[in-house]
Write an enzyme that holds these catalytic residues in place. Structure first.
Site, PDB file in Angstrom:
ATOM      1  CG  HIS A 245      -2.085  -1.031   0.871  1.00 40.14           C
ATOM      2  ND1 HIS A 245      -2.108  -2.285   1.433  1.00 40.14           N
ATOM      3  CD2 HIS A 245      -3.125  -0.971   0.011  1.00 40.14           C
ATOM      4  CE1 HIS A 245      -3.152  -2.937   0.936  1.00 40.14           C
ATOM      5  NE2 HIS A 245      -3.777  -2.180   0.087  1.00 40.14           N
TER       6      HIS A 245
ATOM      7  CB  CYS B  65     -10.091  -1.410  -8.872  1.00 40.62           C
ATOM      8  SG  CYS B  65     -10.445  -2.595  -7.574  1.00 40.62           S
TER       9      CYS B  65
HETATM   10  C1  PEP Z   1      -6.522  -5.221  -4.746  1.00 35.34           C
HETATM   11  O1  PEP Z   1      -6.336  -6.044  -3.862  1.00 35.34           O
HETATM   12  O2  PEP Z   1      -6.202  -5.402  -5.941  1.00 35.34           O
HETATM   13  C2  PEP Z   1      -7.123  -3.916  -4.425  1.00 35.34           C
HETATM   14  C3  PEP Z   1      -7.447  -3.059  -5.367  1.00 35.34           C
HETATM   15  O3  PEP Z   1      -7.307  -3.605  -3.111  1.00 35.34           O
HETATM   16  P1  PEP Z   1      -6.125  -3.169  -2.115  1.00 35.34           P
HETATM   17  O4  PEP Z   1      -4.910  -2.898  -2.937  1.00 35.34           O
HETATM   18  O5  PEP Z   1      -6.589  -1.964  -1.392  1.00 35.34           O
HETATM   19  O6  PEP Z   1      -5.989  -4.361  -1.226  1.00 35.34           O
END
Ligand code: PEP
Ligand code: MG
Length: 571
Positions: free
Chosen positions: A194, A517
Site C-alpha cells: 500500500h 481496480c
Molecule cells: C486489490 O487487492 O487489488 C485492491 C485493489 O485492493 P487493495 O490494494 O486496497 O488491497
C-alpha cells in the site's frame, strides 16, 4: 559515487538530500519500588516532563492555522491534551498512589493513566471512550520524555528530501504526500504494497528492496533516485546530476505531450471505447482524478481516509470514525464527480492497513493478512459497518454512488452484508432520511475463492471489480508487502490469469459489469493483456489515465487479443 540497486516500485526521478528515518524505539516501562527519600526527585521529574510536553504542544498549536479547516481537528486534539495535562484531580490521584505504593514514577504514571483510560473505555459513553485514547497518548508522551525516548515525527522531514527508511506506514506516506518529497528508498515493501500504491498515486519516485539502506547512506548526502531503473545513486558527480536533470526535463515534456489526450475518450485504434476510472484514498484526490480526465472513481479506499485524518497521530482516527465525518467525505467526492460514477469500498482495514478506532478491538493475530481483514472485520464489528453504510446511503443522494465490499470469499458472506444493508435502509426510512435505495452494490473479486465461484456470486451482486493485488497475493501465496518474495509476485501467472478469465466470463454471462481496480489496471503491459481478455473498465492511479489512453490508441482489439492469448496459452 555509490549505486544501490533495488526493486522498481513507483516511476519517476528525484534528486534531493538523503533523510534517514530512524528505527522506532519501543517504550519499556521499568517497575520497581523506591525509598521514601526518592519521592521528591521522582515527582520533580514527572512535573518537568509534563511541563516540557505542554510547551511542545503549545508550540505545535501555534504552528497550526486558526482558520484552515484542515487544521481544526488537530487543534482540538492538542487543546484537549493540554487540558488533560493540567487536570489537578488526576494529578492528585497520581501523587497519592505514588506516595502510598512507592513504585517508581514511570510505572506509577503508566498504571494510573491506564486505569483512568480503561474506566473511560468502559463508561458506555462514546465521547468518554474516545477520551481514553487521548489519555493513553498524552501520558505516553510524558513517559517518553521521562525515559528520554524521542519518537520520530514524520512532519519534521524537510521538503526536497529523498527518504531512506526500513519501512513506512500508509499513514506516514499520506502525511508525506502533502509535502515536496523527492523520493522514497525503502528496504521493505513489495511492488503492490500500500505504501507503493500511495507513492504511485502521489507521483513520488520509489525503490524498494534496498537492503539495510538506512545504515549505508548518511543524512544530508546528495542522492538521485530513479524509480524505473530501481537505482539509488549516492553522492553523484556534477555531470551525473546534470544527466538526470535532463531526464527529468524529458519526463516533464512527455507529460506535457500526454495532455493532448486529456479531454479525449479512451479508444483503441479500431474505435472500441474503454472507461478509465481513478483509484483514490482521500476526498481531495477526487479533484486530481477530475483534472486527469477520469470517467469516475473506480475505487475509493476508505481506510486511507481515516489514516489521512490522523496526520502524525493515529489518535485522531479514533475520534473521526463518526458517521457525520464519513458522510461529509463521501458527499464531497460525489459532488466533486457530478454525475460520474463513484465506487466507494467499505472499510478494508486490517492486515497491513491498521486503523486505530475506539470501535474496533485490537485482535492479536499471528497472520493478519489471513485474518480479520476487510469485510470479515466489518462483519465482526457490525456497528462499524453500519455506521459506514449509513454514511454512504445518506451521501448517495449527492451523486452516482456504487458501494463495494472487499475480500469476499462466499455467497453467504455477501448475503450477510446485504442483510446489514437492509437493516440500514430500514433505519434510514424510519428516520425519514433520504437515500437512493437502488444504489448498486458490488463486490471485489480478490480471492481465488471468489473467482472460482464467480458464476454463483453473480446472483448476489450488481458488479465485479477485480482486485488483482490481493488476487495475486492469495493465489500465489506471496505476501505483496514482502520485498524478499517480490520476484515471485507475478500477476501474469497463468493461475491468476485463469481466475481473471473465469470472473470476466461469469460477469459477461450474467450481464453484470466487470472492472479491474488492482495495480494491473494501471500498467501498460498488463492493460494490454486485460483488454485482450475483454476488460473495458479499468481503475488506476489518476496519473496513469492519459498514458493509458495513448497506449490503447496504438492497438486494435484483435492485436490486444493476440497478446493476451499468448499469456493464456502460457507461450
Ligand atoms: C486489490 O487487492 O487489488 C485492491 C485493489 O485492493 P487493495 O490494494 O486496497 O488491497
Ligand atoms: Mg485488496
Amino acid at each position: 559515487m555509490e549505486v544501490f540497486l533495488g526493486i522498481p516500485a513507483a516511476d519517476g526521478i528525484g534528486i534531493g538530500t538523503a533523510f534517514v528515518i530512524p528505527e522506532a524505539v519501543k517504550r519499556a516501562i521499568p517497575q520497581h519500588h523506591i525509598n521514601i527519600d526518592q519521592i521528591n526527585r521522582g515527582w520533580t521529574r514527572f512535573e518537568n516532563a509534563v511541563q516540557t510536553v505542554t510547551v511542545n504542544l503549545s508550540e505545535q498549536l501555534d504552528s497550526l492555522s486558526r482558520t484552515d479547516q484542515r487544521d481544526k481537528a488537530q487543534r482540538e486534539i492538542f487543546e484537549t491534551y493540554v487540558l488533560m495535562l493540567e487536570d489537578p484531580v488526576f494529578k492528585e490521584e497520581v501523587r497519592d498512589f505514588y506516595k502510598k505504593e512507592l513504585f517508581n514514577i514511570e510505572y506509577t504514571v503508566q498504571f494510573k493513566a491506564e486505569e483512568y483510560a480503561s474506566k473511560l473505555r468502559q463508561s458506555g459513553n462514546d465521547y468518554l471512550a474516545e477520551r481514553a485514547q487521548d489519555i493513553t497518548d498524552i501520558f505516553g508522551r510524558v513517559l517518553d520524555e521521562m525515559l528520554d525516548i524521542h519518537p520520530f515525527d514524520i512532519n519534521s522531514v524537510p521538503d526536497g528530501s529523498v527518504i531512506l527508511a526500513t519501512s513506512l506506514s500508509s499513514s506516514d506516506t499520506i502525511v508525506l504526500s502533502k509535502r515536496k518529497i523527492a523520493g522514497l528508498a525503502l528496504t521493505e515493501g513489495g511492488v503492490s504494497s500500500h505504501v507503493v500504491i500511495l507513492a504511485r498515486n502521489y507521483g513520488i519516485p520509489t525503490v524498494v528492496g534496498l537492503e539495510a539502506i538506512t545504515s549505508k547512506v548518511r543524512n544530508g548526502e546528495t542522492v538521485i533516485i530513479d524509480g524505473k531503473a530501481a537505482e539509488l545513486l549516492v553522492s553523484p558527480a556534477r555531470s551525473t546530476i546534470e544527466e538526470y536533470k535532463q531526464k527529468i526535463r524529458e519526463e516533464y515534456l512527455r507529460k506535457q505531450s500526454l495532455k493532448a489526450f486529456l479531454n479525449k475518450p479512451a479508444i483503441t485504434k479500431d474505435g472500441i471505447l474503454f472507461k478509465l476510472y481513478a483509484n483514490i484514498g482521500t476526498p481531495e484526490e477526487a479533484e486530481m482524478a477530475l483534472a486527469e480526465g477520469a470517467d469516475g472513481i473506480g475505487l475509493f479506499r476508505t481506510e486511507f481516509l481515516y489514516m489521512a485524518q490522523s496526520g502524525a497521530s493515529m489518535n485522531a482516527a479514533a475520534r473521526s470514525f463518526s458517521e457525520q465525518t464519513q458522510f461529509e467525505a463521501y458527499k464531497t467526492v460525489l459532488q466533486t464527480m457530478g454525475d460520474k460514477p463513484v465506487t466507494i469500498r467499505t472499510l478494508d482495514a486490517g492486515g497491513d492497513k491498521l486503523i486505530n478506532s475506539v470501535d474496533i478491538p485490537v485482535f492479536d493475530e499471528k497472520n493478519p493478512l489471513m485474518g480479520l481483514r476487510a469485510v470479515r472485520l466489518c462483519l465482526e464489528c457490525p456497528n462499524v459497518f453500519k455506521t459506514q453504510l449509513r454514511a454512504l446511503y445518506r451521501a448517495s443522494v449527492y451523486g452516482n454512488l456504487k458501494i463495494m465490499f472487499p475480500l469476499i470469499t462466499s455467497v453467504e458472506q455477501v448475503k450477510q452484508c446485504l442483510e446489514i444493508v437492509n437493516q440500514v435502509q430500514t433505519e434510514l426510512s424510519n428516520e425519514k432520511i433520504p437515500f437512493k435505495k437502488d444504489t448498486p452494490v458490488g463486490i471485489m473479486v480478490e480471492t481465488a475463492a471468489a473467482a472460482l465461484i464467480s458464476d454463483c456470486l453473480v446472483n448476489v451482486t450488481d458488479f465485479f471489480s477485480l482486485g488483482t493485488n490481493d488476487l495475486t497475493q492469495y493465489t500465489l501465496g506471496v505476501d505483496r508487502e514482502n520485498s524478499h518474495v517480490s520476484s515471485l509476485y507475478n500477476e501474469f501467472s497463468l493461475a491468476v490469469l485463469r481466475l481473471i478469465e473465469m470472473t470476466i466470463r461469469a460477469g459477461n454471462d450474467a450481464n453484470i459489469p466487470v472492472s479491474v481496480c488492482g495495480e494491473m489496471a494501471g500498467k501498460s503491459d498488463s492493460i494490454m493483456v486485460l483488454a485482450g481478455m475483454g476488460i473495458r473498465n479499468l481503475s488506476m492511479s489518476p496519473k496513469h489515465i492519459s498514458s493509458t489512453k495513448e497506449l490503447l490508441s496504438h492497438f486494435t482489439i484483435a492485436e490486444l487479443e493476440a497478446i493476451s492469448a499468448k499469456h493464456l496459452n502460457n507461450l
